[in-house]
Write an enzyme that holds these catalytic residues in place. Structure first.
Site, PDB file in Angstrom:
ATOM      1  N   PRO A  16       0.845  -1.196   0.000  1.00  0.00           N
ATOM      2  CA  PRO A  16       0.000   0.000   0.000  1.00  0.00           C
ATOM      3  C   PRO A  16       0.880   1.245   0.000  1.00  0.00           C
ATOM      4  CG  PRO A  16       0.104  -0.928   2.212  1.00  0.00           C
ATOM      5  CD  PRO A  16       0.837  -1.888   1.301  1.00  0.00           C
ATOM      6  N   ALA A  18       0.458   5.509  -0.274  1.00  0.00           N
ATOM      7  CA  ALA A  18      -0.468   6.636  -0.316  1.00  0.00           C
ATOM      8  C   ALA A  18      -0.301   7.422  -1.605  1.00  0.00           C
ATOM      9  CB  ALA A  18      -0.238   7.545   0.892  1.00  0.00           C
ATOM     10  N   GLN A  70      -6.741  -1.716   3.404  1.00  0.00           N
ATOM     11  CA  GLN A  70      -5.967  -1.387   4.589  1.00  0.00           C
ATOM     12  C   GLN A  70      -6.638  -0.277   5.389  1.00  0.00           C
ATOM     13  OE1 GLN A  70      -2.021   0.755   4.875  1.00  0.00           O
ATOM     14  NE2 GLN A  70      -1.327  -1.327   5.330  1.00  0.00           N
ATOM     15  N   CYS A 100       2.817   2.807   9.145  1.00  0.00           N
ATOM     16  CA  CYS A 100       3.021   4.114   8.539  1.00  0.00           C
ATOM     17  C   CYS A 100       3.824   5.018   9.478  1.00  0.00           C
ATOM     18  CB  CYS A 100       1.684   4.772   8.213  1.00  0.00           C
ATOM     19  SG  CYS A 100       1.864   6.400   7.438  1.00  0.00           S
ATOM     20  N   LYS A 139       0.221  -5.108   9.042  1.00  0.00           N
ATOM     21  CA  LYS A 139       1.472  -4.597   8.474  1.00  0.00           C
ATOM     22  C   LYS A 139       2.122  -3.675   9.499  1.00  0.00           C
ATOM     23  CE  LYS A 139       3.557  -2.665   4.284  1.00  0.00           C
ATOM     24  NZ  LYS A 139       4.487  -1.705   4.877  1.00  0.00           N
ATOM     25  N   ASN A 200       9.247  -6.874   3.674  1.00  0.00           N
ATOM     26  CA  ASN A 200       8.987  -5.631   2.945  1.00  0.00           C
ATOM     27  C   ASN A 200      10.136  -4.657   3.212  1.00  0.00           C
ATOM     28  OD1 ASN A 200       6.946  -2.770   3.490  1.00  0.00           O
ATOM     29  ND2 ASN A 200       7.422  -3.586   1.480  1.00  0.00           N
ATOM     30  N   GLY A 201      10.375  -3.795   2.224  1.00  0.00           N
ATOM     31  CA  GLY A 201      11.400  -2.768   2.368  1.00  0.00           C
ATOM     32  C   GLY A 201      12.570  -2.996   1.440  1.00  0.00           C
ATOM     33  N   ASP A 202      12.763  -2.107   0.445  1.00  0.00           N
ATOM     34  CA  ASP A 202      13.894  -2.143  -0.483  1.00  0.00           C
ATOM     35  C   ASP A 202      13.903  -3.372  -1.388  1.00  0.00           C
ATOM     36  OD1 ASP A 202      14.712   0.216   0.680  1.00  0.00           O
ATOM     37  OD2 ASP A 202      16.207  -0.727   1.978  1.00  0.00           O
ATOM     38  N   GLY A 224       6.973  -2.374  -3.247  1.00  0.00           N
ATOM     39  CA  GLY A 224       6.399  -1.031  -3.330  1.00  0.00           C
ATOM     40  C   GLY A 224       6.975  -0.273  -4.505  1.00  0.00           C
TER      41      GLY A 224
END
Length: 326
Positions: A16, A18, A70, A100, A139, A200-202, A224
Site C-alpha cells: 500500500p 499513499a 488497509q 506508517c 502490516k 517488505n522494504g527495499d 512497493g
C-alpha cells in the site's frame, strides 16, 4: 474470526502506497499478476464519515479477489465498524496499518505509533478480528526505534488474537525510509509465529527478493517502489521465484498503449482536473522505464490538458529509448 488459508496465487504482494496504489494502478498490477494488492491506507474515521476520497481508496477491495483493504485508526470501536462496513460491501481481506511512519499519522496515535503501546494496539486488532468473518492481516515495522524492537512480541500477540498474516517492513519507525532495510531482523518475527510472514522494504526485483527471503526466512515479499513504472515487476518476481507464468513485458507500441490506457483510466477515475495532476507521477515513472529524453519528458509532464498529454505520448514512448524499456 475467519478460518482457512488466504487466497494468494504466489506470495508476491503489492505494498500500500499513499497516493499511488489507487484503483487504476492496483488494477493494472493485478492484470499482470500479483499474489495480492493492497489499497491505500484508509483512516477508519474517514471511512465512517464518508470523507471524500476515502471510500474510493478502498474501491478495488470491494468484491475483488486477491485484494486487501488497509485500515488505520487509534480507537477500537471505529476500526471495528469500518471493518464491518468494507466487509459488508465485499472486501476479501482487511489489513491493519501499524507501519506508517508519517508524522501526521503517528501524531494521531495511529500507524507505527501503535508499536509504542502494544496493549492498546491489541485492542484494535482484537476488535477488527472479532468484527468480521474475513481474514485480517497486519502490516508493521521492526519497532518504534532501536531501543524498542518489539515486532516479535506484537506478532505473537497478534497471531493469538487471530491475525492471519503479518508484513514486516525491515526498518523502525524512526528510520522512516533511510538507510537499508534490515531483512535479517525479520527472521526474529518469523521465529516467533506460525502464520505467514512477508518481508517488505527495499525489495525491487528478483535479486533483492531472493536475498530478502534468504536472510529473513520469510514466506513471501511485498513490493512497493519496484512496481512504479513497472507494473509487471511483481509477476516477473513471481515467475522467477515461484514458477508462475512469465509476464509479457510491454515494449515499443505495446508500452505506449499501456501507458495511454492507464492515463485515461486515471482521468476517468479522478475526473479530468485532478486526474491530470495525479497521473503525472505515474507518467514520470513510465518514462524513466522507457528512457524518454529529457525534453519530451518535460513536455509530457507540463501538458495542460489530457488531449495534449495523449498527443505527446507516441513521441515519448517511440524510438530507441522505448526499445530499452524492460
Amino acid at each position: 474470526m475467519a478460518s482457512g488459508p488466504l487466497d494468494m496465487i504466489a506470495p508476491v504482494m503489492l505494498a500500500p502506497m499513499a497516493g499511488i496504489t489507487d484503483l487504476p494502478f492496483r488494477t493494472l498490477v493485478a492484470r499482470f499478476g500479483a499474489g495480492m494488492v493492497v489499497s491505500e491506507m484508509v483512516a477508519s474515521h474517514d471511512m465512517l464519515n464518508a470523507r471524500p476520497g476515502s471510500r474510493e481508496k478502498a474501491e478495488l477491495g470491494l468484491g475483488a479477489a486477491g485484494t486487501a483493504v488497509q485500515l488505520a485508526g487509534r480507537e477500537a470501536a471505529p476500526m471495528a465498524e469500518a471493518a464491518r462496513m468494507v466487509a459488508g460491501q465485499g472486501a476479501q481481506v482487511i489489513d491493519i496499518n501499524m507501519g506508517c511512519p508519517a508524522k501526521k499519522v503517528t501524531q494521531g496515535y495511529s500507524g507505527s505509533a501503535l508499536m509504542r503501546d502494544p496493549d492498546h494496539a491489541l485492542t484494535l486488532i482484537e476488535a477488527v478480528v472479532n468484527a468480521v468473518d474475513i481474514p485480517v492481516t497486519l502490516k508493521t515495522r521492526l519497532g518504534w526505534d532501536d531501543a524498542m524492537m518489539n515486532a516479535p512480541e506484537i506478532a505473537r500477540r497478534a497471531e493469538a488474537a487471530g491475525i492471519r498474516q503479518i508484513v514486516i517492513h525491515g526498518r523502525t519507525r524512526c528510520q522512516f525510509y533511510k538507510g537499508q532495510a534490515d531483512w535479517a531482523a525479520i527472521a526474529q518475527v518469523k521465529d516467533a509465529v506460525g502464520i505467514p510472514v512477508i518481508a517488505n522494504g527495499d525489495i525491487t526485483d528478483t535479486v533483492t527478493a531472493r536475498t530478502a527471503l534468504a536472510l529473513s526466512g520469510a514466506d513471501g515479499v511485498m513490493i512497493g517502489r519496484g512496481a512504479q513504472g513497472r507494473p509487471w515487476a511483481l509477476a516477473q518476481i513471481a515467475h522467477d521465484l515461484y514458477g508462475m507464468p512469465a509476464p509479457l513485458v510491454p515494449k515499443g507500441s505495446d508500452l505506449l498503449e499501456l501507458v495511454a490506457e492507464h492515463y485515461q483510466d486515471m482521468c476517468t477515475f479522478y475526473g479530468t482536473t485532478l486526474g491530470l495532476r495525479v497521473a503525472r507521477k505515474h507518467l514520470g515513472w513510465f518514462m524513466d522505464t522507457a528512457h524518454t529524453p529529457t525534453d519530451l519528458r518535460r513536455a509530457v509532464l507540463t501538458a495542460a490538458t489530457p488531449d495534449a498529454t495523449l498527443d505527446l505520448l507516441p513521441r515519448a514512448f517511440a524510438g530507441e529509448h522505448a526499445q530499452a524499456a524492460a
